[in-house]
Design a protein around this motif. Structure first.
Motif, PDB file in Angstrom:
ATOM      1  N   ASP A 171       2.718  60.910  79.374  1.00 35.54           N
ATOM      2  CA  ASP A 171       3.772  60.826  80.381  1.00 35.54           C
ATOM      3  C   ASP A 171       4.065  59.359  80.673  1.00 35.54           C
ATOM      4  OD1 ASP A 171       3.934  63.552  80.563  1.00 35.54           O
ATOM      5  OD2 ASP A 171       2.544  63.701  82.258  1.00 35.54           O
ATOM      6  N   PRO A 172       5.353  58.950  80.591  1.00 33.16           N
ATOM      7  CA  PRO A 172       5.681  57.533  80.777  1.00 33.16           C
ATOM      8  C   PRO A 172       5.539  57.099  82.232  1.00 33.16           C
ATOM      9  CG  PRO A 172       7.687  58.833  80.575  1.00 33.16           C
ATOM     10  CD  PRO A 172       6.539  59.774  80.295  1.00 33.16           C
ATOM     11  N   ASP A 173       5.150  55.830  82.417  1.00 33.42           N
ATOM     12  CA  ASP A 173       5.090  55.305  83.777  1.00 33.42           C
ATOM     13  C   ASP A 173       6.454  54.723  84.160  1.00 33.42           C
ATOM     14  OD1 ASP A 173       5.318  52.762  82.594  1.00 33.42           O
ATOM     15  OD2 ASP A 173       3.156  52.454  82.578  1.00 33.42           O
ATOM     16  N   SER A 174       6.572  54.316  85.405  1.00 37.34           N
ATOM     17  CA  SER A 174       7.861  53.851  85.918  1.00 37.34           C
ATOM     18  C   SER A 174       8.326  52.586  85.205  1.00 37.34           C
ATOM     19  CB  SER A 174       7.764  53.595  87.425  1.00 37.34           C
ATOM     20  OG  SER A 174       6.753  52.636  87.712  1.00 37.34           O
ATOM     21  N   ARG A 175       7.386  51.724  84.772  1.00 41.00           N
ATOM     22  CA  ARG A 175       7.776  50.487  84.092  1.00 41.00           C
ATOM     23  C   ARG A 175       8.434  50.798  82.756  1.00 41.00           C
ATOM     24  NH1 ARG A 175       6.092  47.357  80.054  1.00 41.00           N
ATOM     25  NH2 ARG A 175       4.441  48.845  79.594  1.00 41.00           N
ATOM     26  N   MET A 176       7.849  51.729  81.992  1.00 41.23           N
ATOM     27  CA  MET A 176       8.427  52.077  80.695  1.00 41.23           C
ATOM     28  C   MET A 176       9.790  52.740  80.866  1.00 41.23           C
ATOM     29  SD  MET A 176       5.130  53.477  78.556  1.00 41.23           S
ATOM     30  CE  MET A 176       6.051  53.485  77.024  1.00 41.23           C
ATOM     31  N   LEU A 177       9.918  53.583  81.884  1.00 44.82           N
ATOM     32  CA  LEU A 177      11.205  54.229  82.118  1.00 44.82           C
ATOM     33  C   LEU A 177      12.262  53.208  82.515  1.00 44.82           C
ATOM     34  CD1 LEU A 177      10.090  57.448  84.045  1.00 44.82           C
ATOM     35  CD2 LEU A 177      10.974  57.296  81.698  1.00 44.82           C
ATOM     36  N   ALA A 178      11.871  52.200  83.290  1.00 42.75           N
ATOM     37  CA  ALA A 178      12.821  51.170  83.700  1.00 42.75           C
ATOM     38  C   ALA A 178      13.288  50.350  82.505  1.00 42.75           C
ATOM     39  CB  ALA A 178      12.177  50.260  84.750  1.00 42.75           C
ATOM     40  N   VAL A 179      12.354  50.065  81.606  1.00 40.56           N
ATOM     41  CA  VAL A 179      12.715  49.326  80.397  1.00 40.56           C
ATOM     42  C   VAL A 179      13.665  50.152  79.540  1.00 40.56           C
ATOM     43  CG1 VAL A 179      11.819  48.485  78.192  1.00 40.56           C
ATOM     44  CG2 VAL A 179      10.667  47.867  80.318  1.00 40.56           C
ATOM     45  N   ALA A 180      13.344  51.450  79.351  1.00 39.23           N
ATOM     46  CA  ALA A 180      14.173  52.324  78.525  1.00 39.23           C
ATOM     47  C   ALA A 180      15.564  52.498  79.122  1.00 39.23           C
ATOM     48  CB  ALA A 180      13.509  53.683  78.358  1.00 39.23           C
TER      49      ALA A 180
END
Length: 372
Positions: A171-180
């Motif tokens: 499950d992705p964390d908020s940092r990875m989702l923000a980058v994506a």
């Protein structure tokens, strides 16, 4: 492209024969350029292409002379006959990517194929990136009154999150989702940003969407150029030269337009391939994505790009490469007063005048603009 890959895979599993092609920018002036390289379509099935290549205003056939338009129609007839032969035993899927670069004769051939085999098991799947030509293509193909036009919208946040989870394996964390999210819903942009690894935290620009076409997010442009500048200087120069030469090329053609020795060339190519700027695709070298080529190409000053186009055109001319394969370089690189370039463009216009009149007109207009 991913959608076409899925269509092709599904069709193959269902027992379809596949004809797969990809239009290329620098072959957009070459008659039937997109269909020539179609995987699955044998050159022997379209025999008249060879005669068309040799033809000027007219070509000798069977002891007489035949106008180039007749050869053009014969190429289309042979394409239709080949499709009829295949569909007599199996369904057929014709898949063409990057339609925004398709030459006018390949487009006409596709339209003729759809009109003339309406009762055969034929699937035609075409994809174009959003460009200024997209609306023209939609209108042209709409005249067939068949099929479905599907506009691919940006991926939803939920779909982007699924991609991130697939890449991360969790499950992705908020940092990875923000980058994506900076990828603007474009799956290639999203994957490119995620592949950056440690560099991702440094990205702070927002993705932007143009009014008529998807622009390259500033973060992706910056990422690609940061990785580009980490290449050895020799590899950077070869990648820049390759970006002017085209999306894909042979090592021989790249060597022919370069002053480097073969040893130096292969060393630079190897570095670019290891860095995943370039990939080996069946005996040719290609950029891993057209957008990578465009970012490198656009990063060069216009005067440098024009100079490289002109130098490549002149070198290919000496190597006796067919005019239709080099006109794009003279179109983009020649300056006012360049008599040699004007002569090349006029000759190319004469050779394809009757086979591709719209392209010939563009070549003549460009040749006239070079006259002092």
């Amino acid at each position: 492209t991913a959608l076409l890959d899925a269509v092709g895979a599904t069709a193959a599993q269902a027992g379809f024969d596949l004809w797969r092609a990809k239009a290329v920018e620098l072959e957009s002036e070459r008659p039937f350029g997109a269909l020539r390289a179609a995987v699955g379509l044998s050159p022997g099935q379209i025999r008249s292409l060879t005669e068309l290549d040799r033809a000027g205003p007219a070509a000798p056939v069977g002891g007489g002379w035949v106008d180039v338009p007749e050869l053009r129609f014969r190429v289309i007839d042979e394409l239709v006959e080949a499709a009829e032969a295949v569909t007599a035993r199996n369904p057929l899927a014709l898949i063409i990517d990057d339609l925004q670069w398709i030459d006018e004769l390949s487009l006409n051939a596709v339209k003729s194929l759809c009109r003339r085999v309406p009762d055969r098991p034929l699937l035609v799947a075409l994809a174009s990136r959003p460009t200024s030509r997209t609306s023209e293509l939609v209108v042209s193909l709409a005249g067939l009154d068949v099929g479905l036009h599907l506009a691919l919208e940006p991926l939803s946040d939920e779909s982007v999150a699924e991609i991130v989870a697939d890449v991360a394996g969790e499950d992705p964390d908020s940092r990875m989702l923000a980058v994506a999210a900076r990828g603007g819903g474009n799956p290639f942009f999203v994957l490119a940003l995620l592949e950056a690894g440690a560099q991702l935290e440094a990205l702070d620009e927002e993705a932007e969407w143009g009014d008529q076409a998807v622009s390259v997010p500033g973060s992706l442009r910056r990422l690609v150029l940061d990785q580009f500048h980490q290449l050895p200087e020799a590899a950077q120069q070869v990648v820049q030269l390759a970006s002017v030469l085209g999306s894909s090329f042979s090592t021989g053609s790249l060597s022919g337009v370069s002053d480097r020795s073969m040893t130096s060339m292969f060393s630079a190519l190897d570095a670019a391939i290891q860095a995943r700027f370039l990939v080996d695709v069946g005996g040719e070298i290609a950029f891993r994505h057209d957008l990578v080529r465009e970012i490198v190409y656009d990063s060069m000053p216009p005067v440098l790009r024009s100079g490289l186009h002109l130098d490549i055109g002149r070198r290919l001319l000496v190597l006796d490469v067919a005019l239709q394969d080099i006109t794009a370089h003279f179109m983009r690189g020649a300056d006012l007063g360049d008599a040699e370039a004007a002569s090349v463009l006029r000759q190319a216009a004469r050779e394809m005048g009757r086979g591709a009149p719209a392209t010939a007109t563009q070549l003549l207009e460009r040749a006239l603009s070079l006259l002092p």
